[in-house]
Write a protein that holds these residues in place. Structure first.
Motif, PDB file in Angstrom:
ATOM      1  N   ALA A 180       0.845  -1.203   0.000  1.00 17.45           N
ATOM      2  CA  ALA A 180       0.000   0.000   0.000  1.00 17.45           C
ATOM      3  C   ALA A 180       0.881   1.255   0.000  1.00 17.45           C
ATOM      4  N   GLU A 181       1.902   1.243   0.843  1.00 17.04           N
ATOM      5  CA  GLU A 181       2.783   2.426   0.944  1.00 17.04           C
ATOM      6  C   GLU A 181       3.486   2.716  -0.368  1.00 17.04           C
ATOM      7  N   PHE A 182       3.942   1.652  -1.030  1.00 14.54           N
ATOM      8  CA  PHE A 182       4.638   1.830  -2.308  1.00 14.54           C
ATOM      9  C   PHE A 182       3.698   2.488  -3.325  1.00 14.54           C
ATOM     10  N   VAL A 183       2.509   1.924  -3.445  1.00 18.88           N
ATOM     11  CA  VAL A 183       1.538   2.461  -4.416  1.00 18.88           C
ATOM     12  C   VAL A 183       1.174   3.903  -4.057  1.00 18.88           C
ATOM     13  N   GLU A 184       0.884   4.138  -2.797  1.00 20.24           N
ATOM     14  CA  GLU A 184       0.415   5.475  -2.397  1.00 20.24           C
ATOM     15  C   GLU A 184       1.499   6.534  -2.573  1.00 20.24           C
ATOM     16  N   THR A 185       2.735   6.183  -2.198  1.00 18.05           N
ATOM     17  CA  THR A 185       3.829   7.160  -2.357  1.00 18.05           C
ATOM     18  C   THR A 185       3.945   7.572  -3.827  1.00 18.05           C
ATOM     19  N   LEU A 186       3.888   6.590  -4.707  1.00 15.96           N
ATOM     20  CA  LEU A 186       4.115   6.889  -6.124  1.00 15.96           C
ATOM     21  C   LEU A 186       2.908   7.565  -6.772  1.00 15.96           C
ATOM     22  N   TYR A 187       1.708   7.131  -6.416  1.00 14.28           N
ATOM     23  CA  TYR A 187       0.517   7.765  -6.998  1.00 14.28           C
ATOM     24  C   TYR A 187       0.410   9.218  -6.497  1.00 14.28           C
ATOM     25  N   ASP A 188       0.744   9.433  -5.224  1.00 16.36           N
ATOM     26  CA  ASP A 188       0.738  10.811  -4.697  1.00 16.36           C
ATOM     27  C   ASP A 188       1.759  11.671  -5.446  1.00 16.36           C
ATOM     28  N   LEU A 189       2.912  11.063  -5.701  1.00 15.00           N
ATOM     29  CA  LEU A 189       3.975  11.796  -6.402  1.00 15.00           C
ATOM     30  C   LEU A 189       3.518  12.207  -7.814  1.00 15.00           C
ATOM     31  N   GLY A 190       2.732  11.353  -8.434  1.00 16.66           N
ATOM     32  CA  GLY A 190       2.178  11.684  -9.760  1.00 16.66           C
ATOM     33  C   GLY A 190       1.365  12.961  -9.685  1.00 16.66           C
ATOM     34  N   LYS A 191       0.580  13.098  -8.636  1.00 17.35           N
ATOM     35  CA  LYS A 191      -0.266  14.295  -8.487  1.00 17.35           C
ATOM     36  C   LYS A 191       0.597  15.530  -8.215  1.00 17.35           C
ATOM     37  N   THR A 192       1.637  15.342  -7.401  1.00 15.07           N
ATOM     38  CA  THR A 192       2.551  16.464  -7.111  1.00 15.07           C
ATOM     39  C   THR A 192       3.215  16.936  -8.408  1.00 15.07           C
ATOM     40  N   PHE A 193       3.647  15.968  -9.200  1.00 12.38           N
ATOM     41  CA  PHE A 193       4.335  16.319 -10.450  1.00 12.38           C
ATOM     42  C   PHE A 193       3.386  17.090 -11.381  1.00 12.38           C
ATOM     43  N   ALA A 194       2.143  16.638 -11.446  1.00  9.11           N
ATOM     44  CA  ALA A 194       1.170  17.323 -12.316  1.00  9.11           C
ATOM     45  C   ALA A 194       1.021  18.787 -11.889  1.00  9.11           C
ATOM     46  N   LYS A 195       1.006  19.024 -10.572  1.00  7.22           N
ATOM     47  CA  LYS A 195       0.880  20.407 -10.078  1.00  7.22           C
ATOM     48  C   LYS A 195       2.061  21.249 -10.527  1.00  7.22           C
ATOM     49  N   LEU A 196       3.264  20.669 -10.444  1.00  7.26           N
ATOM     50  CA  LEU A 196       4.466  21.414 -10.859  1.00  7.26           C
ATOM     51  C   LEU A 196       4.409  21.733 -12.356  1.00  7.26           C
ATOM     52  N   ILE A 197       3.942  20.780 -13.126  1.00  8.65           N
ATOM     53  CA  ILE A 197       3.855  20.997 -14.583  1.00  8.65           C
ATOM     54  C   ILE A 197       2.882  22.132 -14.885  1.00  8.65           C
ATOM     55  N   LYS A 198       1.750  22.122 -14.175  1.00  7.97           N
ATOM     56  CA  LYS A 198       0.706  23.124 -14.472  1.00  7.97           C
ATOM     57  C   LYS A 198       1.143  24.544 -14.101  1.00  7.97           C
ATOM     58  N   LYS A 199       2.145  24.639 -13.233  1.00  6.74           N
ATOM     59  CA  LYS A 199       2.635  25.978 -12.865  1.00  6.74           C
ATOM     60  C   LYS A 199       3.450  26.608 -13.989  1.00  6.74           C
ATOM     61  N   ARG A 200       3.860  25.810 -14.951  1.00 13.58           N
ATOM     62  CA  ARG A 200       4.742  26.317 -16.015  1.00 13.58           C
ATOM     63  C   ARG A 200       3.951  26.507 -17.303  1.00 13.58           C
ATOM     64  N   PRO A 201       3.753  27.762 -17.704  1.00 10.98           N
ATOM     65  CA  PRO A 201       2.888  28.013 -18.864  1.00 10.98           C
ATOM     66  C   PRO A 201       3.403  27.399 -20.174  1.00 10.98           C
ATOM     67  N   GLN A 202       4.712  27.148 -20.253  1.00 13.17           N
ATOM     68  CA  GLN A 202       5.234  26.579 -21.516  1.00 13.17           C
ATOM     69  C   GLN A 202       4.949  25.087 -21.625  1.00 13.17           C
ATOM     70  N   LEU A 203       4.464  24.510 -20.530  1.00  8.98           N
ATOM     71  CA  LEU A 203       4.227  23.064 -20.537  1.00  8.98           C
ATOM     72  C   LEU A 203       2.738  22.763 -20.614  1.00  8.98           C
ATOM     73  N   GLU A 204       2.432  21.660 -21.253  1.00  9.99           N
ATOM     74  CA  GLU A 204       1.034  21.219 -21.340  1.00  9.99           C
ATOM     75  C   GLU A 204       0.926  19.836 -20.729  1.00  9.99           C
ATOM     76  N   LEU A 205       0.089  19.734 -19.704  1.00  8.97           N
ATOM     77  CA  LEU A 205      -0.162  18.432 -19.073  1.00  8.97           C
ATOM     78  C   LEU A 205      -1.201  17.712 -19.930  1.00  8.97           C
ATOM     79  N   LEU A 206      -0.924  16.467 -20.292  1.00  9.96           N
ATOM     80  CA  LEU A 206      -1.862  15.772 -21.184  1.00  9.96           C
ATOM     81  C   LEU A 206      -3.213  15.566 -20.510  1.00  9.96           C
ATOM     82  N   THR A 207      -3.176  14.998 -19.316  1.00  4.10           N
ATOM     83  CA  THR A 207      -4.426  14.745 -18.598  1.00  4.10           C
ATOM     84  C   THR A 207      -4.090  14.610 -17.109  1.00  4.10           C
TER      85      THR A 207
END
Ligand SMILES: Cc1ncc(COP(=O)(O)O)c(C=O)c1O
Length: 466
Positions: free
Chosen positions: A365-392
């Motif tokens: 559970a910890e392995f899955v949760e750490t990595l899935y949470d990290l995916g959400k964190t990464f998406a937030k960082l991408i969205k802060k950068r106007p030159q980048l487009e998050l696919l979904t």
């Protein structure tokens, strides 16, 4: 021969090797070595073709192999879906290789055969199956998906395909257009041909458009096809999108066909209370595939194939092999070759069992949760950068994005993104991949290392576009 099977030489190189691997783990985790020691395939081949182990020491050979290999424990490793193996599983793998028990018949793999049943029960319970469930471990998601679909064919084809071949039947399987290519391959191996693979379009989040299913089914039936199965992706490979498994289960029940879930990557969410809802409906599937070498920390290659009804697993390979077992018709859980594709199979279950014993369900559970949470964190960082487009918005640890310049056409944007990825991987600081979706190239990351931090991801984005 004696020098080859010498226990003292083995002891000495074994101790040296464990030291090398432990040092490698530390260096990789601290980012002190390149994640990928980039070299061209031709150079790599030349190196090994000319290789000469002058000192005759296995330790030197192991060091050279390790130095020229990708380091999955590096925080910059964010490419494909293979997990950094929990170190203890490498020790279990050593036991498996050393003992070399094969798993076709009980006597040749007594402990690991029984352990495999315990492991399968662990999966079955987490899926939500009752005690009728059963299954086995097999060599990879590709083979497991094929085996699941072979069972579907045995149960649902109108004639006995095993004895008579397809005998004029036109069989078909329904699958998302975004499903892993191995499902398409499985259908073709089974002789369904192009016509027998009904690819259902996906929505903006790359999930199967389940509202299209009935119409597609009717169209196929009118063409004389017999749809025997539908495959749900949990999740897809390119974008990490989870299909609506409840809707697919409803459809499969309505139409009386087999429901198979390809959870090679994201099926592991069944072990996490937080992310299990992504797999809602999985317990209604007739068969489920979950790779352990992806989201469950074990070394490649090992996959659980679990059937809702134990009996279905025995229908797939209805063969006699007198030298292996006496009664072909008997359902002997302990003679695994009756159900698996493999004859010789390695003692894969012990690697997973070792994690079960040491860390329990909570570890997965910890392995899955750490990595899935990290995916959400990464998406937030991408969205802060106007030159980048998050696919979904990511549902898991697979995140796709690109550098996008509205003044350039698709081909030029594609070229720019491909170049960025090549420069990144040659730098040795990060390893990411790319994927082409609807003719557009995206940078694709699978955050597989639970020690990758937010600041590592910031550093990656700096490399992407400064
Ligand atoms: C959804 C999905 N299914 C199947 C596979 C194939 O699994 P394996 O590589 O274990 O054969 C993959 C691999 O990436 C996958 O992502």
């Amino acid at each position: 021969m004696k020098h080859i099977y010498n226990s003292e030489a083995f002891r000495k190189s074994g101790h040296e090797l464990i030291d090398i691997l432990a040092d490698h783990l530390t260096a990789a985790q601290e980012g002190k070595i390149p994640v990928l020691p980039w070299d061209t395939p031709d150079n790599q081949f030349t190196f090994w073709e000319k290789y000469d182990l002058e000192d005759g020491s296995a330790t030197t050979l192991f060091k050279d192999i390790i130095e020229r290999s990708i380091a999955l424990n590096h925080p910059g490793y964010a490419g494909h879906q293979i997990s950094p193996a929990a170190p203890v599983t490498a020790l279990a793998a050593l036991v498996a290789a050393f003992m070399n028990n094969e798993m076709g018949v009980y006597e040749m793999g007594a402990a690991s055969t029984a352990i495999e049943k315990v492991v399968i029960n662990f999966f079955a319970e987490a899926i939500g199956y009752d005690t009728q469930a059963d299954g086995f471990m097999t060599s990879g998601g590709t083979l497991a998906n094929l085996t699941g679909l072979l069972a579907a064919r045995s149960v649902h084809a109108h004639t006995d395909v095993w004895q008579e071949g397809h005998a004029g039947q036109k069989l078909a399987v329904m699958v998302s257009a975004e499903a892993h290519y191995c499902v398409d391959r499985a259908a073709r191996i089974m002789g369904f041909g192009e016509e027998g693979i009904l690819k259902i379009e996906t929505n903006d989040s790359f999930q199967m458009q389940t509202e299209q299913l009935d119409a597609e089914f009717e169209r196929a039936t009118e063409k004389g096809l017999q749809v025997i199965a539908i495959v749900g992706s949990a999740c897809t490979t390119s974008t990490g999108s989870y299909d609506d498994l409840e809707a697919i289960a409803d459809f499969a029940e309505r139409r009386g066909i087999w429901f198979h879930v390809d959870g090679a990557h994201g099926g592991a969410a069944i072990f996490s209370e937080k992310y299990k809802p992504l797999t809602r409906g999985i317990h209604r599937a007739d068969s489920v595939v979950i790779d352990c070498h992806k989201m469950l920390m074990t070394p490649a290659i090992m996959t659980a194939l679990v059937f809702k009804k134990s009996k279905d697993a025995y229908k797939t390979f209805n063969q006699k092999a007198q030298y292996l077992w006496k009664e072909a018709a008997e359902e002997e859980w302990y003679n695994l070759a009756k159900r698996t594709f493999e004859c010789t199979k390695e003692m894969m279950s012990i690697k997973f069992f070792c994690l079960m014993q040491l860390y329990g369900k909570q570890g997965f559970a910890e392995f899955v949760e750490t990595l899935y949470d990290l995916g959400k964190t990464f998406a937030k960082l991408i969205k802060k950068r106007p030159q980048l487009e998050l696919l979904t918005e990511p549902e898991c640890n697979i995140v796709c994005f690109r550098v996008y310049n509205a003044e350039l056409d698709t081909a030029e944007n594609n070229r720019i993104n491909s170049n960025i990825r090549q420069n990144i991987i040659e730098s040795g600081e990060f390893y990411i991949v790319q994927t082409t979706l609807r003719n557009t190239v995206y940078l694709r990351t699978t955050l597989m290392n639970p020690f990758t931090t937010e600041s590592d991801l910031e550093a990656l984005l700096l490399m992407v576009n400064g």
